[in-house]
Design a protein around this motif. Structure first.
Motif, short mmCIF file in Angstrom:
data_model
loop_
_atom_site.label_atom_id
_atom_site.label_comp_id
_atom_site.label_asym_id
_atom_site.label_seq_id
_atom_site.Cartn_x
_atom_site.Cartn_y
_atom_site.Cartn_z
N LYS A 429 0.84 -1.20 0.00
CA LYS A 429 0.00 0.00 0.00
C LYS A 429 0.88 1.26 0.00
CE LYS A 429 -3.45 0.28 2.79
NZ LYS A 429 -4.25 0.20 4.04
N ILE A 430 1.93 1.23 0.85
CA ILE A 430 2.84 2.38 0.93
C ILE A 430 3.56 2.57 -0.40
CG2 ILE A 430 4.92 3.26 2.05
CD1 ILE A 430 4.00 1.77 4.60
N GLN A 431 4.03 1.42 -0.97
CA GLN A 431 4.76 1.52 -2.23
C GLN A 431 3.86 2.02 -3.35
OE1 GLN A 431 8.20 0.84 -2.73
NE2 GLN A 431 7.64 1.98 -4.56
N LYS A 432 2.62 1.53 -3.39
CA LYS A 432 1.67 1.96 -4.44
C LYS A 432 1.36 3.44 -4.30
CE LYS A 432 -2.68 0.71 -6.69
NZ LYS A 432 -3.04 2.10 -6.91
N LYS A 433 1.17 3.87 -3.06
CA LYS A 433 0.88 5.28 -2.83
C LYS A 433 2.05 6.14 -3.30
CE LYS A 433 -0.51 8.53 0.83
NZ LYS A 433 -0.81 8.68 2.28
N SER A 434 3.28 5.65 -2.96
CA SER A 434 4.47 6.39 -3.37
C SER A 434 4.59 6.41 -4.89
CB SER A 434 5.72 5.76 -2.75
OG SER A 434 6.88 6.38 -3.23
N ASP A 435 4.33 5.21 -5.52
CA ASP A 435 4.42 5.15 -6.97
C ASP A 435 3.39 6.05 -7.63
OD1 ASP A 435 6.44 3.38 -6.72
OD2 ASP A 435 5.26 1.58 -7.24
N ASP A 436 2.18 6.08 -7.09
CA ASP A 436 1.13 6.95 -7.66
C ASP A 436 1.53 8.42 -7.55
OD1 ASP A 436 -0.31 4.72 -8.25
OD2 ASP A 436 -1.63 4.86 -6.49
N GLU A 437 2.13 8.76 -6.40
CA GLU A 437 2.54 10.15 -6.20
C GLU A 437 3.66 10.53 -7.18
OE1 GLU A 437 2.92 14.00 -4.75
OE2 GLU A 437 1.32 12.52 -4.53
N GLN A 438 4.64 9.60 -7.32
CA GLN A 438 5.75 9.90 -8.23
C GLN A 438 5.27 9.91 -9.68
OE1 GLN A 438 8.69 10.87 -7.24
NE2 GLN A 438 8.07 10.58 -5.09
N LEU A 439 4.32 9.03 -10.03
CA LEU A 439 3.78 9.02 -11.39
C LEU A 439 3.05 10.33 -11.69
CD1 LEU A 439 3.49 7.34 -13.95
CD2 LEU A 439 1.36 6.41 -13.02
N ARG A 440 2.36 10.85 -10.68
CA ARG A 440 1.68 12.14 -10.84
C ARG A 440 2.69 13.26 -11.13
NH1 ARG A 440 1.04 16.50 -8.14
NH2 ARG A 440 2.12 15.67 -6.33
N LYS A 441 3.82 13.21 -10.42
CA LYS A 441 4.86 14.21 -10.65
C LYS A 441 5.47 14.06 -12.04
CE LYS A 441 6.18 14.78 -5.78
NZ LYS A 441 7.27 14.69 -4.79
#
Length: 540
Positions: A429-441
């Motif tokens: 969950k943490i990794q997915k959230k981080s990946d989603d945030e970085q993908l948004r950037k």
């Protein structure tokens, strides 16, 4: 007292038996001297032909019927009708069967390629290409010992280049050695046609120093324009036979040939091949067949035989002579000793007297021992009953303890798996959230970054859709590039807070950015990346 008296009588009887044995041993010493003389003769006889044929799997279980295998070094076999056995110079009626191949063969071989460094590049390249093609076709296996030496004429008192052996089973190293032949010293056209035999002899000398315990052979790649000089000491043919290192020949065909090399190959149990068209494909295929058959040919052949011996059962070694067209040899036959029945039949009175004495003592001692054993048995039975009851109690306790321990382990394992699953779920969950945030950037610029790639005539683009973008030949990567110069897992491109980092993840051919080999570096727009033979350009 009765036991003591019985033992004294037994020792007295044994004393008579020992005296008889000493007399027997004294008589045997005379036979021993004769045996040593026979053994000395036999040893010399065996050594003279040890490399050509010998007796294996000797079987005397059905004596006087003798069975075994006559091993012959010549892989083509021999004319078995010319083989004669004799005992005490008495010819034997030996029955031979058709030859068979030994069961156990060596898995690996040792080969020394001896290449003529011809000043005619067409001829030299032909030798090198024949060897290269045979290696590419799988003639070399892991664990083989292979070396490549070249020769022409002596220069500065050196004939072989290099003049030492460094074995390898690495195909790339062998290709380098072949390519390097053109740079080694060569003294033009050699007028002395004996240089081929001199090179073979020196190669055999180097081979002998290796002390290898595996099938070995020398492969000569040279034209057949060779003359056999008069060697002062051991000639190549004799040395090859002694060392059991056959000579194989692959010759570049010329109109003028002397065919001495082919004769040398036959004499040393090697093979020879020459193609009038000098066809590299056919010659390399023939070389592959030669290399694959080395271990089989090195093992020789076996001729099962059987005959009825004329020797007595005396437990001694006797010489059996073998005569063939190639020479005379022999083997030592150890006859069995007489069994107890045969010995008693030949020493009836002594055997009967000894039997009566021993039987009386045994019966008397048996009665005494029987009484003591009955008491011991009764005591042991009582102890066994007590021990059995204790063991049952202990076994029940151990079983209960094991069941409890098993249940505890099961509970612990379930709790551990549950904890690990929960932790893995949280991490994902943490990794997915981080990946989603970085993908948004990554998308803040209005588009995702991409690679522009090129290889030969192929061009294209590949979009980077993940902040952790893996590239390699394996299908589990984000971008799977099916190319032999790309490793299964080649590099990782990661994005974090507007910074792109490229990292080599242990590739074989390495990773270059803007012409510099790197392990990890920050990527910028327009950077050029080299992945094996694939060229990439990074775009944001």
């Amino acid at each position: 007292m009765e036991v003591k008296y019985a033992l004294e009588r037994l020792f007295s009887s044994l004393k008579h038996v020992i005296n008889f044995s000493l007399t027997f041993i004294t008589n045997q010493m005379k036979k021993t001297l004769l045996f040593c003389a026979v053994l000395f003769y036999c040893t010399n006889l065996l050594l003279s032909q040890k490399n050509e044929f010998e007796i294996r799997n000797q079987d005397i279980t059905e004596f006087p019927l003798i069975k075994g295998n006559l091993w012959v070094k010549n892989p083509s076999g021999i004319e078995i009708s010319s083989v004669n056995f004799s005992e005490n110079d008495v010819p034997l009626d030996v029955t031979f069967k058709d030859y068979t191949l030994p069961d156990s063969l060596s898995k690996n071989k040792s080969v020394l390629f001896l290449v003529l460094n011809s000043p005619r590049l067409v001829e030299l390249n032909w030798y090198k290409n024949v060897i290269k093609e045979s290696i590419k076709k799988g003639a070399i296996f892991k664990g083989d010992k292979i070396e490549i030496l070249s020769f022409s004429c002596k220069k500065n008192d050196q004939l072989l280049f290099p003049n030492s052996i460094q074995f390898t089973d690495n195909a790339d190293q062998l290709f380098k050695d072949l390519d390097a032949i053109k740079t080694k010293d060569r003294s033009g056209i050699c007028g002395d046609r004996s240089h081929i035999y001199l090179a073979i002899n020196e190669a055999l000398e180097l081979y002998e120093k290796q002390n290898l315990n595996m099938p070995s052979a020398i492969f000569l790649l040279a034209d057949d324009c060779a003359l056999n000089p008069n060697f002062v000491f051991e000639s190549p043919g004799l040395r090859s036979r002694r060392l059991n290192i056959p000579i194989y020949g692959i010759s570049y065909f010329k109109t003028k040939t002397y065919f001495d090399i082919e004769d040398l190959c036959k004499k040393t149990y090697g093979l020879y091949y020459s193609n009038k068209n000098n066809d590299i494909k056919e010659s390399s295929e023939q070389l592959v067949n030669f290399l694959k058959d080395i271990c089989q040919r090195h093992s020789g052949v076996l001729y099962p035989f059987a005959y009825t011996s004329t020797f007595d059962k005396d437990g001694e070694s006797h010489l059996v002579k073998i005569k063939t067209k190639e020479g005379e040899s022999g083997f030592m036959l150890l006859t069995p000793t007489k069994n107890i029945i045969e010995w008693i039949a030949s020493n009836l009175i002594l055997s009967l007297l000894f039997f009566i004495i021993v039987t009386g003592l045994v019966i008397y001692l048996f009665q005494i021992i029987k009484k003591n054993n009955l008491k011991k048995i009764e005591l042991e039975n009582n102890q066994k009953k007590q021990m059995s009851a204790m063991e049952r109690q202990q076994s029940d306790a151990d079983l209960k303890m094991m069941q409890q321990e098993s249940e505890l382990n099961r509970i612990r394992e379930e709790e551990k798996q549950k904890s690990e699953k929960e932790l893995q779920f949280e991490n994902e969950k943490i990794q997915k959230k981080s990946d989603d945030e970085q993908l948004r950037k990554m998308l803040e610029r209005g588009n995702l970054p991409w690679f522009e790639y090129s290889f030969g005539q192929e061009r294209g683009q590949y979009q980077i859709e993940s902040p952790r973008f893996k590239v390699g030949r394996d299908g589990s990567n984000n971008w799977a590039i099916n190319h032999p110069t790309v490793s299964r897992n080649h590099f990782l491109l990661s994005f974090k807070d507007y910074v792109y980092i490229i990292k080599d993840v242990g590739s074989s051919n390495g990773l270059e950015v803007n012409g510099v080999k790197i392990n990890e570096i920050q990527l910028k727009h327009g950077d050029h990346i080299q992945v094996g033979d694939i060229s990439l350009t990074f775009h944001i």
